[in-house]
Design an enzyme around this catalytic site. Structure first.
Site, PDB file in Angstrom:
ATOM      1  N   LYS A 112       0.864  -1.038   0.205  1.00 37.60           N
ATOM      2  CA  LYS A 112       0.023   0.042   0.072  1.00 37.60           C
ATOM      3  C   LYS A 112       0.761   1.276   0.035  1.00 37.60           C
ATOM      4  O   LYS A 112       1.673   1.375   0.710  1.00 37.60           O
ATOM      5  CB  LYS A 112      -0.926  -0.086   1.164  1.00 37.60           C
ATOM      6  CG  LYS A 112      -1.958   0.997   1.245  1.00 37.60           C
ATOM      7  CD  LYS A 112      -2.793   0.790   2.445  1.00 37.60           C
ATOM      8  CE  LYS A 112      -3.793   1.983   2.469  1.00 37.60           C
ATOM      9  NZ  LYS A 112      -4.829   1.772   3.699  1.00 37.60           N
ATOM     10  N   HIS A 114      -0.082   4.509   0.491  1.00 36.53           N
ATOM     11  CA  HIS A 114      -0.711   5.504   1.327  1.00 36.53           C
ATOM     12  C   HIS A 114      -1.370   5.285   2.807  1.00 36.53           C
ATOM     13  O   HIS A 114      -1.032   3.739   2.992  1.00 36.53           O
ATOM     14  CB  HIS A 114      -1.817   6.042   0.332  1.00 36.53           C
ATOM     15  CG  HIS A 114      -2.981   5.300   0.124  1.00 36.53           C
ATOM     16  ND1 HIS A 114      -2.893   4.109  -0.871  1.00 36.53           N
ATOM     17  CD2 HIS A 114      -4.162   4.957   1.077  1.00 36.53           C
ATOM     18  CE1 HIS A 114      -4.305   3.556  -0.899  1.00 36.53           C
ATOM     19  NE2 HIS A 114      -4.930   3.853   0.437  1.00 36.53           N
TER      20      HIS A 114
END
Length: 232
Positions: A112, A114
């Site tokens: 991921k 963010h």
């Protein structure tokens, strides 16, 4: 060390109940199916078809009972993406219901970029980790999970499976004289427990005649004789 519980000899009621449940749920089917190794298998187990709340809850009951009966000591659960994610969550819930509350985590296939970022979700990986998965065909997913757990500084300690196919693994397209479960147990040093094994499926077919007809028992037995591993 392999944890057989009552699976080593005689009939295993938990395994028989599980096989019946898998057949009723349409997860365990009979016919002709091509495996990842290119074999034509007379049966197919697709854990992705435990696809509603009632089925997943019942599946978790079988896992939790087998895990607790095995006597394996562990500190947390890890579910490898993707099928292992709902399995780990459901098993953690059922274990907590039975009085054994443990943390769980799982991985993402892609990091991921963010928020908190990274590939791991859930509790921090630490202590003795039990990997929860559906079946093990080549041991590749287990090796990936082991690497993730070790990289986090935790100890890959055990694997819990729904079904042990008890058949030869393949390496570079060639059959080897051990199964993926035996490889993980004997060469990687992890303890393994399975809700049911191919031997339990054969016993079920022999006793009930279900799964289409008694002919299914003969086909599964022939497959076991051709591709089965020596459990001695």
């Amino acid at each position: 060390m392999v944890v057989e519980s009552v699976q080593g000899s005689g009939q295993d009621p938990l395994a028989q109940d599980f096989v019946q449940f898998a057949v009723d749920a349409g997860v365990l089917r009979f016919g002709e199916f091509k495996t990842k190794a290119g074999r034509l298998s007379p049966y197919f187990f697709n854990a992705g078809l435990f696809d509603d709340g009632a089925k997943l809850g019942r599946l978790a009951e079988f896992y939790a009972k087998r895990i607790l009966d095995s006597g394996i000591e562990f500190d947390m659960i890890f579910g490898p993406a993707y099928k292992g994610i709902p399995l780990a969550a459901a098993v953690a819930i059922e274990l907590a219901r039975l009085g054994r509350n443990v943390p769980f985590a799982y991985n993402r296939k892609e990091a991921k970029d963010h928020g908190e970022g990274g590939t791991l979700v859930g509790a921090p990986l630490k202590g003795r980790v039990m990997i929860v998965d559906d079946v093990m065909s080549a041991g590749t997913a287990a090796r990936e999970s082991i690497a993730i757990i070790q990289a986090a500084g935790a100890q890959p300690h055990a694997v819990a499976l729904a079904l042990d196919r008890q058949e030869k693994a393949t390496e570079n397209g060639q059959d080897v004289p051990y199964s993926a479960v035996q490889y993980v147990r004997d060469r990687l040093g992890l303890q393994v427990c399975a809700v049911a094994r191919l031997a339990d499926l054969l016993q079920y077919l022999q006793q009930t005649g279900q799964g289409g007809s008694a002919a299914d028992h003969e086909r599964v037995l022939a497959y076991r004789q051709r591709y089965g591993v020596d459990e001695g």
